[in-house]
Design an enzyme around this catalytic site. Structure first.
Site, mmCIF file in Angstrom:
data_model
loop_
_atom_site.group_PDB
_atom_site.id
_atom_site.type_symbol
_atom_site.label_atom_id
_atom_site.label_comp_id
_atom_site.label_asym_id
_atom_site.label_seq_id
_atom_site.Cartn_x
_atom_site.Cartn_y
_atom_site.Cartn_z
ATOM 1 N N HIS A 128 -4.932 -7.595 0.501
ATOM 2 C CA HIS A 128 -4.233 -6.332 0.688
ATOM 3 C C HIS A 128 -3.469 -6.263 2.007
ATOM 4 C CE1 HIS A 128 -3.554 -2.134 -0.316
ATOM 5 N NE2 HIS A 128 -3.960 -1.762 0.883
ATOM 6 N N TYR B 224 -2.755 11.115 1.262
ATOM 7 C CA TYR B 224 -3.259 10.946 -0.104
ATOM 8 C C TYR B 224 -3.192 12.274 -0.858
ATOM 9 C CZ TYR B 224 -5.215 6.287 0.853
ATOM 10 O OH TYR B 224 -5.376 4.961 1.146
ATOM 11 N N ASP C 143 0.837 -1.189 0.000
ATOM 12 C CA ASP C 143 0.000 0.000 0.000
ATOM 13 C C ASP C 143 0.882 1.254 0.000
ATOM 14 O OD1 ASP C 143 -2.965 0.849 0.297
ATOM 15 O OD2 ASP C 143 -2.000 1.995 1.869
#
Length: 385
Positions: free
Chosen positions: A359, A305, A178
């Protein structure tokens, strides 16, 4: 630079406030037979919150977390939290592992003993690692950045300083998934002489312009799948990357809202066949959520982000990251690129199709990931002096 011991101790007032908020939750309505189609399922969330309120014991989880060796260090104006567990073997290899969102350092709790003490788990002690698991800036017990621009690029610089200036490792290994995969690649790009190798269990799309006529059929299919995934599942990322502060008011104020935002991702992105507790216990889910709630870091965590979206790509068209790369492809990972896509920017030395997992690989399949890390880094151990 020096490290100093750190112990997790959440004030009782924070826990009392949490209980009060859970008791006074104002639940939204839900479409009949909605399942998870509209987002977090209310029936499941009610059961999780009921457990959180009446059965979950943070102090038990806190004591278990404190069994690890926690430290903090002041680096470039930020106090960075990290776990530092020394390996049991003839010459442990230093390995820094970086988590992502909505995870935390807690993701590694099953993986840590497998890497630091392989002999105790039926493997060769020569494969031991010194494992360093930092909390990203703005996550958990690391400081929350108060200025713009702390993207993966700056985090890589912090990690390089942590490894050399704080812990004394001139050369080391790095791994992550990630956001952690992005940090690891930035680390390898800027400090290739420092890394003996990097291992990734996630690959995202590249920001480097690529001539569509150069793409293989598999790459074209991959990009179509990513576009479809973004349409169906990527709204959270767009919101994080554009207006994170607006979302933060709700998630920082409502523990149920925070739980819904995070648990929905653990269900959607894991190899759980739609049943999140096939992979994660309620205690595991809530411990991870508590690391956001108790530290009030959901705002600063999603802000990365925005920072990454507004950061310039450090890679130029046609440029490769020269550090040897190993890639583990877990079947339920949200991104499933073909090998040729990875080889556009990486020197791929090992490419492994994993039999199961998603994930959150370190939590879902710690034994598989541990063996993959041992196998990839084994040939490079002699490169550490």
């Amino acid at each position: 630079m020096q490290k100093y011991p750190f112990r997790i101790a959440i004030p009782q007032a924070v826990l009392d406030d949490l209980k009060m908020r859970l008791e006074h939750t104002r639940w939204p309505d839900e479409i009949e037979n909605a399942g998870w189609d509209y987002g977090a399922n209310r029936k499941y969330l009610r059961s999780l919150v009921n457990y959180w309120q009446y059965e979950f014991d943070w102090r038990v989880q806190e004591a278990q977390l404190n069994q690890w060796a926690h430290f903090r260090a002041d680096i470039s104006g930020l106090s960075i939290h990290f776990i530092y567990e020394r390996g049991h073997g003839p010459k442990p290899l230093p390995l820094i592992i970086t988590h992502g969102w909505p995870g935390s350092f807690f993701e590694m709790y099953k993986l840590l003993p497998l890497l630091t003490n392989p002999a105790a788990h039926g493997s060769d002690p020569a494969d031991a690692f010194d494992v360093i698991v930092p909390s990203l800036p703005g996550f958990g017990f690391s400081d929350r950045p108060g200025t713009r621009g702390i993207s993966n690029i700056q985090v890589a610089e912090l990690w390089a300083s942590l490894m050399k200036d704080v812990l004394g490792y001139v050369r080391f290994a790095a791994a992550g998934g990630d956001i952690g995969a992005g940090v690891t690649q930035r680390l390898a790009l800027k400090y290739p002489e420092r890394l003996i190798g990097m291992h990734l269990n996630y690959l995202g799309t590249s920001t480097i312009p690529i001539d569509p006529t150069e793409l293989s059929d598999a790459e074209k299919q991959y990009l179509r799948e990513i576009e479809q995934w973004s349409m169906n599942e990527g709204a959270y990322s767009k919101l994080h990357a554009t207006k994170p502060q607006t979302l933060a008011y709700a998630l920082n104020d409502s523990p149920v809202g925070l739980a819904a935002w995070i648990v929905e991702k653990f269900r959607a992105w894991s190899d759980c066949e739609g049943e999140v507790e096939r992979r994660f216990s309620k205690d595991e889910l809530l411990t991870n959520i508590m690391l956001y709630w108790a530290t009030e870091t959901i705002s600063s965590s999603i802000r990365i982000y925005y920072e990454n979206t507004h950061a310039l790509s450090p890679l130029k068209p046609g440029q490769h990251i020269e550090v040897p790369a190993g890639i583990a492809c877990f079947p339920k990972e949200i991104s499933q690129p073909p090998r040729e896509w990875a080889e556009r920017t990486l020197r791929v030395h090992r490419w492994t199709q994993m039999p199961s997992g998603g994930h959150f690989a370190a939590l879902e399949e710690p034994a598989l990931l541990a063996e993959e890390l041992r196998a990839f880094f084994r040939p490079f151990r002699g490169n550490v002096v």
